[in-house]
Structures are given as structure tokens and as C-alpha cells.
Design a protein around this motif. Structure first.
Motif, PDB file in Angstrom:
ATOM      1  N   PRO A   1       0.692  -1.185   0.052  1.00 47.91           N
ATOM      2  CA  PRO A   1       0.174  -0.143  -0.051  1.00 47.91           C
ATOM      3  C   PRO A   1       0.860   1.301   0.010  1.00 47.91           C
ATOM      4  CG  PRO A   1      -0.136  -1.381   2.230  1.00 47.91           C
ATOM      5  CD  PRO A   1       0.660  -2.219   1.212  1.00 47.91           C
ATOM      6  N   LEU A   2       0.443   2.280  -0.539  1.00 49.72           N
ATOM      7  CA  LEU A   2       0.760   3.398  -0.586  1.00 49.72           C
ATOM      8  C   LEU A   2       0.207   4.445   0.628  1.00 49.72           C
ATOM      9  CD1 LEU A   2       2.557   5.887  -2.041  1.00 49.72           C
ATOM     10  CD2 LEU A   2       0.579   6.455  -3.395  1.00 49.72           C
ATOM     11  N   ILE A   3       1.412   4.866   1.341  1.00 48.12           N
ATOM     12  CA  ILE A   3       0.941   5.760   2.446  1.00 48.12           C
ATOM     13  C   ILE A   3       1.542   7.077   2.236  1.00 48.12           C
ATOM     14  CG2 ILE A   3       0.919   5.999   5.060  1.00 48.12           C
ATOM     15  CD1 ILE A   3      -0.036   3.349   4.035  1.00 48.12           C
ATOM     16  N   LEU A   4       0.566   8.110   2.372  1.00 50.26           N
ATOM     17  CA  LEU A   4       1.273   9.560   1.900  1.00 50.26           C
ATOM     18  C   LEU A   4       2.174  10.005   2.927  1.00 50.26           C
ATOM     19  CD1 LEU A   4      -1.975  11.225   0.473  1.00 50.26           C
ATOM     20  CD2 LEU A   4      -0.396   9.845  -0.786  1.00 50.26           C
ATOM     21  N   SER A   5       3.036  10.635   2.579  1.00 48.93           N
ATOM     22  CA  SER A   5       4.216  11.104   3.368  1.00 48.93           C
ATOM     23  C   SER A   5       3.564  12.327   3.969  1.00 48.93           C
ATOM     24  CB  SER A   5       5.520  11.439   3.061  1.00 48.93           C
ATOM     25  OG  SER A   5       5.395  12.015   1.662  1.00 48.93           O
ATOM     26  N   ARG A   6       2.457  13.253   3.557  1.00 51.06           N
ATOM     27  CA  ARG A   6       1.881  14.433   3.943  1.00 51.06           C
ATOM     28  C   ARG A   6       0.450  14.151   3.967  1.00 51.06           C
ATOM     29  NH1 ARG A   6       4.857  19.096   2.451  1.00 51.06           N
ATOM     30  NH2 ARG A   6       3.072  20.074   1.776  1.00 51.06           N
ATOM     31  N   HIS A   7      -0.122  14.765   5.068  1.00 55.66           N
ATOM     32  CA  HIS A   7      -1.798  14.847   5.085  1.00 55.66           C
ATOM     33  C   HIS A   7      -2.284  15.630   3.994  1.00 55.66           C
ATOM     34  CE1 HIS A   7      -1.916  12.714   8.963  1.00 55.66           C
ATOM     35  NE2 HIS A   7      -0.755  13.497   9.420  1.00 55.66           N
ATOM     36  N   VAL A   8      -3.328  15.013   3.332  1.00 53.91           N
ATOM     37  CA  VAL A   8      -4.096  15.780   2.293  1.00 53.91           C
ATOM     38  C   VAL A   8      -4.787  16.898   3.051  1.00 53.91           C
ATOM     39  CG1 VAL A   8      -6.153  15.750   0.982  1.00 53.91           C
ATOM     40  CG2 VAL A   8      -4.707  13.712   0.939  1.00 53.91           C
ATOM     41  N   LYS A   9      -4.624  18.080   2.429  1.00 57.60           N
ATOM     42  CA  LYS A   9      -5.136  19.408   2.986  1.00 57.60           C
ATOM     43  C   LYS A   9      -6.505  19.738   2.001  1.00 57.60           C
ATOM     44  CE  LYS A   9      -0.486  20.830   4.427  1.00 57.60           C
ATOM     45  NZ  LYS A   9       0.094  19.453   4.004  1.00 57.60           N
ATOM     46  N   TYR A  10      -7.461  20.675   2.814  1.00 66.12           N
ATOM     47  CA  TYR A  10      -8.575  21.123   2.404  1.00 66.12           C
ATOM     48  C   TYR A  10      -8.523  22.801   2.466  1.00 66.12           C
ATOM     49  CZ  TYR A  10     -10.114  16.141   2.029  1.00 66.12           C
ATOM     50  OH  TYR A  10     -10.208  14.969   1.889  1.00 66.12           O
ATOM     51  N   ARG A  11      -8.886  23.354   1.641  1.00 65.66           N
ATOM     52  CA  ARG A  11      -9.186  24.801   1.544  1.00 65.66           C
ATOM     53  C   ARG A  11     -10.613  25.131   1.377  1.00 65.66           C
ATOM     54  NH1 ARG A  11      -5.178  23.782   3.963  1.00 65.66           N
ATOM     55  NH2 ARG A  11      -2.967  24.782   3.752  1.00 65.66           N
ATOM     56  N   GLY A  12     -10.867  26.446   2.064  1.00 66.34           N
ATOM     57  CA  GLY A  12     -12.260  26.943   1.617  1.00 66.34           C
ATOM     58  C   GLY A  12     -13.385  26.053   2.477  1.00 66.34           C
ATOM     59  N   SER A  13     -14.644  26.633   2.230  1.00 67.14           N
ATOM     60  CA  SER A  13     -15.749  25.764   2.882  1.00 67.14           C
ATOM     61  C   SER A  13     -17.015  26.088   1.933  1.00 67.14           C
ATOM     62  CB  SER A  13     -16.171  26.721   4.130  1.00 67.14           C
ATOM     63  OG  SER A  13     -16.264  28.048   3.669  1.00 67.14           O
ATOM     64  N   GLY A  14     -17.832  24.985   2.320  1.00 69.91           N
ATOM     65  CA  GLY A  14     -19.032  25.122   1.508  1.00 69.91           C
ATOM     66  C   GLY A  14     -18.900  24.719  -0.031  1.00 69.91           C
ATOM     67  N   ALA A  15     -19.269  25.262  -0.958  1.00 69.55           N
ATOM     68  CA  ALA A  15     -19.157  24.832  -2.356  1.00 69.55           C
ATOM     69  C   ALA A  15     -17.776  25.273  -2.883  1.00 69.55           C
ATOM     70  CB  ALA A  15     -20.248  25.849  -2.898  1.00 69.55           C
ATOM     71  N   ASN A  16     -17.144  26.024  -1.954  1.00 74.82           N
ATOM     72  CA  ASN A  16     -15.658  26.271  -2.365  1.00 74.82           C
ATOM     73  C   ASN A  16     -14.719  25.547  -1.853  1.00 74.82           C
ATOM     74  OD1 ASN A  16     -16.582  28.699  -3.727  1.00 74.82           O
ATOM     75  ND2 ASN A  16     -16.779  29.888  -2.046  1.00 74.82           N
TER      76      ASN A  16
ATOM     77  N   HIS B   1     -12.038  22.661  -1.327  1.00 74.40           N
ATOM     78  CA  HIS B   1     -11.296  22.003  -2.367  1.00 74.40           C
ATOM     79  C   HIS B   1     -10.104  21.374  -1.741  1.00 74.40           C
ATOM     80  CE1 HIS B   1      -9.806  26.133  -2.450  1.00 74.40           C
ATOM     81  NE2 HIS B   1      -8.586  25.335  -2.700  1.00 74.40           N
ATOM     82  N   ILE B   2      -9.679  20.442  -2.404  1.00 79.47           N
ATOM     83  CA  ILE B   2      -8.257  19.521  -1.986  1.00 79.47           C
ATOM     84  C   ILE B   2      -7.175  20.265  -2.400  1.00 79.47           C
ATOM     85  CG2 ILE B   2      -6.939  17.642  -2.125  1.00 79.47           C
ATOM     86  CD1 ILE B   2      -9.635  16.011  -2.516  1.00 79.47           C
ATOM     87  N   VAL B   3      -6.188  20.294  -1.572  1.00 78.45           N
ATOM     88  CA  VAL B   3      -4.744  21.176  -1.708  1.00 78.45           C
ATOM     89  C   VAL B   3      -3.996  19.961  -1.226  1.00 78.45           C
ATOM     90  CG1 VAL B   3      -3.020  22.916  -1.256  1.00 78.45           C
ATOM     91  CG2 VAL B   3      -5.501  23.402  -1.405  1.00 78.45           C
ATOM     92  N   ASP B   4      -2.781  19.855  -2.162  1.00 68.73           N
ATOM     93  CA  ASP B   4      -1.923  18.683  -1.811  1.00 68.73           C
ATOM     94  C   ASP B   4      -2.555  17.392  -1.687  1.00 68.73           C
ATOM     95  OD1 ASP B   4       0.773  17.960  -1.649  1.00 68.73           O
ATOM     96  OD2 ASP B   4       0.945  18.239   0.410  1.00 68.73           O
ATOM     97  N   GLY B   5      -3.253  17.087  -2.691  1.00 75.71           N
ATOM     98  CA  GLY B   5      -4.095  15.793  -2.723  1.00 75.71           C
ATOM     99  C   GLY B   5      -3.338  14.636  -3.186  1.00 75.71           C
ATOM    100  N   ILE B   6      -4.124  13.467  -3.323  1.00 73.11           N
ATOM    101  CA  ILE B   6      -3.226  12.208  -3.528  1.00 73.11           C
ATOM    102  C   ILE B   6      -2.507  12.168  -4.846  1.00 73.11           C
ATOM    103  CG2 ILE B   6      -3.356   9.549  -3.472  1.00 73.11           C
ATOM    104  CD1 ILE B   6      -5.986  10.123  -2.042  1.00 73.11           C
ATOM    105  N   GLU B   7      -3.146  12.553  -5.920  1.00 71.40           N
ATOM    106  CA  GLU B   7      -2.421  12.324  -7.308  1.00 71.40           C
ATOM    107  C   GLU B   7      -1.366  13.409  -7.239  1.00 71.40           C
ATOM    108  OE1 GLU B   7      -3.810  12.912 -11.970  1.00 71.40           O
ATOM    109  OE2 GLU B   7      -5.153  12.139 -10.166  1.00 71.40           O
TER     110      GLU B   7
END
Length: 496
Positions: free
Chosen positions: A387-402, A404-410
């Protein structure tokens, strides 16, 4: 016509298996040097079984000439090893030790300084030696031949009371000078006591209560002192080991670690290499083994592919049985002499909370040497083997409809491939599964894998199964994410 006679014997498996006369195999005492008595018997056996077209009147004079003079030897560098196995018996299995001499590619030379063979005798002896396929026990496969080279001996009969320096004494079974090549099985009862029967089997000799073979005699020989100690190790300092970036082992034993312990085994391998290196080098740290500098600090600029050259410790499962069956240690720069000295002697991994991992050295080289193993093949399609374990946590920015993922898996995968492989690998597509899916060629699921090291950093923790499609075929290994130096985030080719 030959006056200096040299018989060279190459052991094709790199080992000579033989037990001296009068010793039991379980005593673990190997015969070294090989006795001239054994050589004469081997020549006779090859003649009788493979080259019976030669007449006895042509063979016996050759044997008599070989028996008339004590040979000397040139013994190659050697070491002693053994295997243990159980033989089935009527009552219970019996432990048998198979002790043997490891000589590698170097031949042993048996030398007669003053023997005259005519051309016919030379041709016959060459033919017999060419058909002598083993020497010693049946597993001692060999290639025997007459050598035209003048060889200096280092093992010879001890003829006087002066004990040569730097030598040991050993008894070698030889033949009497006037030996008669008559088979004890065809002789009459009255002949047996005086018979020199070199062709008699051990069983027949024991039935006739012979302590030693009739016609044989024990002779003291001198051989190099401590001839089995330390003679193989200096090869780590020779040129044939230059450019080594991969060392490979088989994981053996009845209890091999499950593949869910991939990270733990890889971490143990690193600890073992670092510990032994420190013991051998006054506490120094190998940056290749540790990924740290001489002060124990992590190497800088690991995001730069040119600096990311320390070792990967990769446990693999290649027989599809959910057990780790190989360990491959890979570095992007060649191992130095001190590091190779550790790697070539690595045979066990210890841990307080798991069974001992037993290793058998299989070979060393580079990616060309091992291009047939899965993790080092070339392919466009690569799929997660662990399994691939990310070395950094996936981050989320904004709220509601805005939101979005920052520094995502891909994004992390693409960035790591960019950094690690210097943009040489062009990605066409990435498919990510974050469900609890089975890894490639195994029944073990992603979340069953051990995903945290004993010490050091902790990754994201979530496990992913990933499939990467490159624009062109790329060379493995493909290792990504947290603990990729210890076997997590490891990819293998997927058939297209």
C-alpha cells in the motif's frame, strides 16, 4: 611425452563434498586436500562405467605411474560450510550433516613432478578426465582436465622432522607404490590378505574387516595454516565488486514473515546493516545505509533526485503465497568496500517481537544483473504491490461549495515522481483506490499491512492501492510515499 603432470579440477557448484576415510559424515570433517586414493578410484570408476572401450592393459600402466609418486597440491582459497537435513528412517528422522569445502570458481591442482606418460597414455587420461563428471560425493560436480601450466604447490608431503612455518599437518590417504589393480570381489580367499584392492567398495572392505583400504597408506602433508579462515572475505576489496548497487537474499525457513510485515522486515534490515557497519568501523555511520550524515542528521535536499541515493530495503513476495520470500537492498550509488563487507555477511534479522528472519545471499550486481525480478523490470503499467501511504496529509481549503483539496493524493504522487526521477518518467494516468482492496497477487488487504515504523516519522496512515500508467516503459524500482525505503509504496509491473 609428459614429465610434469598437472590435473586441474574445477567444481562447477563451487563446492567440494567429501568425507575422509574412517570418518563419519556427521563428524563434520571435510577431506582437504582431496586424497590421491580418491582420484585413482574416480579414474577407475570413469573408465569402467563411461569409457569401457579402453583396454585394461592400457589403463593399468597409467594408474601404476600415478601411484608410484606422491603428488603435491595447489589448494585454492577455501572456506568450510555445511547444510543440515533429516533422512527418513524406520523409527524416526535422522539428522545428517553435509559438510563441504567452498572454493568458488578456483580449481584445485594435483601435481606430479616426475611422471612420464607417452602420447597414447596422455590421450587416454585426457579422455577419462573429460568424462569424470563428479569428484567426491555425487553433488561435487566437476570438470577435470590435464593442465599445461606450471603450477607452484602449497601442499606437499611432510618428509622430515622440520615443521615448516605457517603450515598445518594433515593425514592424506595415498596408495602404495607397488599397488596391484585387482578387484577384491573377484579374488580368491587366499589372496585377500595380501591384496591391494583399490576398486573395493566400502561395504566389502568392512565385511572383510579392513580398518584401512588394502593398498592404501596414510601420509602426512603440510597445507597452509588456517587455510579455511578469512580467505574468502578479501574478495569484497577486489575489482569484481565495483559498481555493485543491488544485493539480493532469499528469505528461508519454515516460518517466513507474512507480507503484512513488509515495513517491519525492511526496517530490521536497515537496523542490522547500520549496527554491523558501526561495529566494523568504530561507530561511524554509513550515509548509504542510514540516509543520514556523519552526525546522524537526515541528508538534506532529498527532494532533489541527484541526492536521493541511500539504500532501499525491499522485502518482496514473489511466489504468491502471502509470505516474504526475498529481500533486495538497492542503492542508487554503488556500495563501498565497508558496506559490501556488511551486506555479504548479512544472514539474520532479529527482533524482540517477531521470529528471526533467516537470509541466504543470492547475488549482487546492478539493475542489469537482476532485470528479471518483478520490481526491477521495465513496464508502462505499474500497480501497487504494497500500500501507498502518503508522506503528507491531504489538505482542504475553503468551505461549503468552495471547499477543495490542496496537496491531494494524485498531486503528491506526481510531485514525488518528478522529484525522485528527475522528470524522466512522464505520467499518462493515475488511478487511486482508497477502499480496503487486496494488493496485487495476494489475499492481503491494504489495511492489514503494518504501516508505522518503530521510530522516526509517521505518515498519513491511510493506505491506498494505486495504478500508474506512464507514457513510455520505465525501469523499476518504483517506490513512493511514506516508508518507501522499507517496502511500502512498492510497485510491480501489470501486464497490459
Amino acid at each position: 611425452m609428459i614429465t610434469l603432470l598437472v590435473i586441474s579440477i574445477h567444481f562447477l557448484s563451487g563446492a567440494y563434498h567429501a568425507t575422509p576415510w574412517g570418518k563419519h559424515v556427521n563428524e563434520g570433517i571435510p577431506e582437504w586436500p582431496p586424497s590421491s586414493w580418491r582420484l585413482l578410484r574416480s579414474i577407475i570408476a570413469t573408465w569402467k562405467n563411461i569409457k569401457p572401450e579402453f583396454e585394461e592393459e592400457h589403463i593399468v600402466p597409467i594408474l601404476q605411474k600415478l601411484a608410484s609418486e606422491l603428488p603435491t597440491y595447489h589448494l585454492p582459497d577455501a572456506s568450510v560450510s555445511h547444510t543440515r537435513h533429516y533422512m527418513p528412517t524406520n523409527n524416526k528422522p535422522t539428522l545428517v550433516l553435509n559438510t563441504f569445502i567452498v572454493v568458488g570458481k578456483n580449481p584445485i591442482h594435483i601435481i606430479w613432478d616426475d611422471i612420464t606418460l607417452n602420447q597414447q597414455e596422455t590421450d587416454i587420461l585426457k579422455s577419462i578426465l573429460a568424462n569424470m563428471h563428479y569428484f567426491g560425493r555425487a553433488e561435487s560436480w566437476c570438470k577435470a582436465e590435464l593442465s599445461a601450466n606450471t603450477i607452484k604447490s602449497n601442499c606437499s608431503p611432510h618428509a622430515d622432522q622440520n615443521f615448516p612455518p605457517n603450515t598445518d599437518l594433515v593425514q592424506v590417504l595415498t596408495s602404495n607404490k607397488n599397488i596391484e589393480f585387482v578387484d577384491i570381489r573377484t579374488s580368491t580367499e587366499n589372496e585377500k590378505d595380501a591384496l591391494n584392492a583399490i576398486t573395493a567398495t566400502t561395504k566389502i572392505l568392512q565385511e572383510n574387516k579392513y580398518k584401512d583400504p588394502p593398498g592404501g597408506r596414510w601420509v602426512w602433508y603440510t597445507r597452509p595454516k588456517n587455510c579455511f579462515e578469512g580467505s574468502m572475505t578479501p574478495r569484497t576489496q577486489t575489482s569484481w565488486l565495483n559498481g555493485i548497487t543491488i544485493v539480493r537474499y532469499a528469505v528461508v525457513g519454515s516460518l517466513r514473515p507474512p507480507i503484512r510485515d513488509t515495513l517491519r522486515v525492511g526496517d530490521l534490515a536497515r537496523s542490522a546493516c547500520m549496527s554491523k557497519y558501526g561495529q566494523n568501523n568504530n561507530g561511524e555511520i554509513s550515509s548509504t545505509f542510514s540516509g543520514k550524515d556523519g552526525e546522524g542528521k537526515p541528508l538534506k535536499n532529498l527532494k532533489n533526485c541527484k541526492n536521493h541515493k541511500h539504500a532501499f530495503y525491499l522485502p518482496t513476495y514473489e511466489t504468491q503465497n502471502d509470505e516474504i520470500d526475498h529481500l533486495t537492498i538497492i542503492a542508487l550509488k554503488e556500495f563501498n568496500k565497508s558496506e559490501l563487507d556488511v551486506l555479504l555477511k548479512l544472514n539474520k534479522l532479529y527482533s524482540y517481537n517477531m521470529p528471526v528472519v533467516n537470509l541466504v545471499f543470492q547475488g549482487c550486481g546492478n539493475t542489469n544483473t537482476f532485470s528479471d525480478i518483478p520490481i526491477l523490470k521495465k513496464s508502462r503499467m505499474w500497480i501497487s504491490a504494497t500500500p501507498l501511504i502518503l508522506s503528507r496529509h491531504v489538505k482542504y481549503r475553503g468551505s461549503g461549495a468552495n471547499k477543495h483539496i490542496v496537496d491531494g493524493i494524485e498531486e503528491q504522487i506526481r510531485r514525488e515522481i518528478q522529484n525522485r526521477y528527475c522528470s524522466n518518467y512522464k505520467i499518462k494516468n493515475i488511478k487511486i483506490d482508497n477502499d480496503d482492496l487486496r494488493m496485487a497477487n495476494t489475499n492481503t488487504k491494504t489495511l492489514n499491512f503494518f504501516r508505522w515504523r518503530r521510530h522516526g516519522s509517521i505518515g498519513d496512515g491511510r493506505a491506498y492501492k494505486v495504478k500508474i500508467e506512464f507514457a513510455d516503459a520505465v525501469q523499476g524500482p518504483i517506490m513512493l510515499g511514506y516508508a518507501s525505503h522499507f517496502g511500502l509504496g512498492m510497485f510491480i509491473p501489470e501486464e497490459e
